[in-house]
Design a protein around this motif. Sequence first.
Motif, mmCIF file in Angstrom:
data_model
loop_
_atom_site.group_PDB
_atom_site.id
_atom_site.type_symbol
_atom_site.label_atom_id
_atom_site.label_comp_id
_atom_site.label_asym_id
_atom_site.label_seq_id
_atom_site.Cartn_x
_atom_site.Cartn_y
_atom_site.Cartn_z
ATOM 1 N N THR A 2 -80.795 53.652 81.588
ATOM 2 C CA THR A 2 -80.310 53.095 80.325
ATOM 3 C C THR A 2 -81.188 53.592 79.188
ATOM 4 O OG1 THR A 2 -79.476 51.104 81.429
ATOM 5 C CG2 THR A 2 -79.827 50.984 79.048
ATOM 6 N N ASP A 5 -79.911 49.443 74.768
ATOM 7 C CA ASP A 5 -78.929 48.381 74.921
ATOM 8 C C ASP A 5 -79.121 47.377 73.796
ATOM 9 O OD1 ASP A 5 -81.216 47.031 75.632
ATOM 10 O OD2 ASP A 5 -80.715 46.874 77.753
ATOM 11 N N THR A 35 -72.787 57.547 78.716
ATOM 12 C CA THR A 35 -71.688 56.585 78.687
ATOM 13 C C THR A 35 -72.059 55.444 77.761
ATOM 14 O OG1 THR A 35 -71.051 57.113 80.968
ATOM 15 C CG2 THR A 35 -70.241 55.046 80.056
ATOM 16 N N VAL A 36 -71.252 55.227 76.723
ATOM 17 C CA VAL A 36 -71.407 54.065 75.857
ATOM 18 C C VAL A 36 -70.471 52.987 76.396
ATOM 19 C CG1 VAL A 36 -71.195 53.161 73.519
ATOM 20 C CG2 VAL A 36 -71.994 55.498 73.865
ATOM 21 N N ALA A 37 -71.050 51.935 76.958
ATOM 22 C CA ALA A 37 -70.276 50.874 77.596
ATOM 23 C C ALA A 37 -70.351 49.606 76.749
ATOM 24 C CB ALA A 37 -70.811 50.599 79.001
ATOM 25 N N LEU A 38 -69.210 48.987 76.507
ATOM 26 C CA LEU A 38 -69.129 47.748 75.748
ATOM 27 C C LEU A 38 -68.405 46.703 76.590
ATOM 28 C CD1 LEU A 38 -67.896 49.213 72.324
ATOM 29 C CD2 LEU A 38 -70.246 48.655 72.945
ATOM 30 N N TRP A 39 -68.885 45.464 76.560
ATOM 31 C CA TRP A 39 -68.148 44.398 77.222
ATOM 32 C C TRP A 39 -68.304 43.106 76.415
ATOM 33 C CZ3 TRP A 39 -72.519 46.684 79.148
ATOM 34 C CH2 TRP A 39 -73.648 45.867 79.333
ATOM 35 N N ARG A 50 -63.843 44.724 78.753
ATOM 36 C CA ARG A 50 -64.852 45.772 78.687
ATOM 37 C C ARG A 50 -64.164 47.120 78.520
ATOM 38 N NH1 ARG A 50 -67.150 45.314 84.897
ATOM 39 N NH2 ARG A 50 -65.149 45.566 85.981
ATOM 40 N N ASN A 51 -64.929 48.084 78.013
ATOM 41 C CA ASN A 51 -64.423 49.443 77.839
ATOM 42 C C ASN A 51 -65.623 50.380 77.737
ATOM 43 O OD1 ASN A 51 -62.611 51.558 77.513
ATOM 44 N ND2 ASN A 51 -61.375 50.454 76.000
ATOM 45 N N TYR A 52 -65.349 51.665 77.761
ATOM 46 C CA TYR A 52 -66.440 52.632 77.682
ATOM 47 C C TYR A 52 -65.903 53.934 77.096
ATOM 48 C CZ TYR A 52 -64.446 55.180 81.638
ATOM 49 O OH TYR A 52 -63.610 55.912 82.443
ATOM 50 N N VAL A 53 -66.827 54.786 76.674
ATOM 51 C CA VAL A 53 -66.480 56.137 76.248
ATOM 52 C C VAL A 53 -67.599 57.067 76.694
ATOM 53 C CG1 VAL A 53 -67.558 55.866 73.962
ATOM 54 C CG2 VAL A 53 -65.786 57.602 74.309
ATOM 55 N N ASN A 54 -67.238 58.246 77.209
ATOM 56 C CA ASN A 54 -68.229 59.244 77.612
ATOM 57 C C ASN A 54 -68.520 60.180 76.455
ATOM 58 O OD1 ASN A 54 -66.490 59.053 80.578
ATOM 59 N ND2 ASN A 54 -68.688 58.722 80.565
#
Length: 256
Positions: A2, A5, A35-39, A50-54
Amino acid sequence: ATVADGVIDVTPTRFGVTALGDFTVALPSEPGLATVALWLEDEAGTLRSRNYVNIEVRDQAYPAVMKSDSGWTVRFAPGNFADCSWPNPFAAPDKSKFSAGGSGWVEYTVPLPDGFDGAAVNNLRFRFEAGARAGGRKIDWPQRTYGLNYPQTEPGQETPSDVVVTINGVDVGTIHLPDDPADARGVLSHHRQIDPGSYGFLQDLTVDGDTLKQILRHASSLQIRFTVPSGENANGFALFGETLGGYPVGPTLLFS
């Protein structure tokens, strides 16, 4: 690992959309795939969505040859093969992928760098991303394929390959490739729209001792051959470069 965060407090609006405003995310300082991960969690900590974008982090290609205090790093492009038994192999326009179906072999000639002293090398680590290559043979209804779509992975319909790897005629290992996978994990292939979604399995072969001495004895280059023998697990071979597949790494030889 990570990189960064954080938490953003949200006050939801019933039957509405709550704007979060802009926020800044720190990306790695080295080339790679982030990976930008959001939840979204409620006040009880229950996950609601939740979702993410590479994001691909790179400014230029890795150099083909690098010298460090620990040894040498040598890279080559999958599409720059020297010889091949497959009659009609696929090579991406930028040489970032090689693939062919069924049994056969492909060979690469990799020059050793000027100043390379094989007698001083104790270890060779060979890293690469590879998969089988079944392609259209995975499709149950070929008449329903469209455009650039690449057949995605179907559980229970895997197409494995066994691949023998030799360097200068010396067997350095046999790898098992469980499938010709394609899904969201092949993010780099999606980015470049070359066999979108396709990716492989990260391989890591180590060569040392007498085997390594035999390979490097009087060598000025390496003849690296990947062979898919005929048999049950002969569903082709695909080799990925640093800009395709699921890992931002091309075939890499690490000498130490």
